[in-house]
Design a protein around this motif. Sequence first.
Motif, PDB file in Angstrom:
ATOM      1  N   SER A 187      17.234  -2.959 -30.949  1.00  0.00           N
ATOM      2  CA  SER A 187      16.574  -2.497 -29.728  1.00  0.00           C
ATOM      3  C   SER A 187      15.577  -3.546 -29.232  1.00  0.00           C
ATOM      4  CB  SER A 187      15.855  -1.169 -29.995  1.00  0.00           C
ATOM      5  OG  SER A 187      15.126  -0.751 -28.863  1.00  0.00           O
ATOM      6  N   ARG A 213      15.795  -5.623 -25.720  1.00  0.00           N
ATOM      7  CA  ARG A 213      14.655  -5.639 -24.810  1.00  0.00           C
ATOM      8  C   ARG A 213      14.236  -7.071 -24.491  1.00  0.00           C
ATOM      9  NH1 ARG A 213      10.272  -3.363 -27.733  1.00  0.00           N
ATOM     10  NH2 ARG A 213      11.309  -1.354 -27.526  1.00  0.00           N
ATOM     11  N   THR A 228       5.843  -2.967 -18.845  1.00  0.00           N
ATOM     12  CA  THR A 228       6.902  -3.960 -18.626  1.00  0.00           C
ATOM     13  C   THR A 228       6.586  -4.823 -17.408  1.00  0.00           C
ATOM     14  OG1 THR A 228       8.544  -2.459 -19.574  1.00  0.00           O
ATOM     15  CG2 THR A 228       9.372  -4.257 -18.218  1.00  0.00           C
TER      16      THR A 228
END
Length: 279
Positions: free
Chosen positions: A59, A63, A144
Amino acid sequence: MRQFRNMAMPYIVWMVVMIVLPMLLIMLYAFTDQGNDVATIRFTLENFTRFFSDKVFMSVLKRSLYIAVVTTVICIFLGYPIAYVIANRSEKSKMFWILLITLPTWINMLVRTYAWMGILQDEGIINWLLGFLGIGPITMIHTTFAVVLGMVYNFVPFMILQIYTALTKMDKSFLEAASDLGANKVQSFLRVTLPLSLPGVISGITLVFLPAVSSFFIPKLLGGGQYVLIGNVIETEFLTSGDWNFGSAISLAMAVIIMISMYITKKVDNDPTANGKGE
């Protein structure tokens, strides 16, 4: 020939000490387990199996690749118009704008990232301006958005400079020929300028994607401790956990991914149809 070898020797020694030996050590650690004695060290693939079989690490890898791709795409869309405008200005104006773009890179990247922490925080300049307009506050730090913004800010000059260099080296006679053949400005750009500038775009992609995918202090500062990318995992394994073997395995896996991406970009750069030479 001997004189050339003598001149090249310091660079060869530097490459061996600073690049080859560290890579060999990383490979040795990656394929061995944690042994305190040389005699007890055994070769294994457990470090790689642990990395690729763990959903959490996968993961984090996804990302990291996602953030790197988004950063690269934004840098292309921001960098190309800026480079195009600068390349078509007078020589004196070109030097001014290039200096303006490269000026922030004279400051340490860590300092610039710390500055963005102050700008994006809840009591920062942006939220102060939004509050003055009756909007907000908006949480931007440790998101983000903050990570991508920090990466784009730090890496977009590399994209601009590469595209600008390709545009300035372009033979202007091709544009004159396109105009003589009846092409308008849009057609000339799509058929001549864009294909001839693709090598600069490809070089810019390489210079942006590679540091973005392995960056660790930008997501650490702007993303907070909760926002972890693959660079942060490597840093933790080496400096906090002390598991150099696992950290080396992740580093080697990332090096392979980076080399594959470089091969793909080089393949595109060498493709005749990509450079506008195909039929």
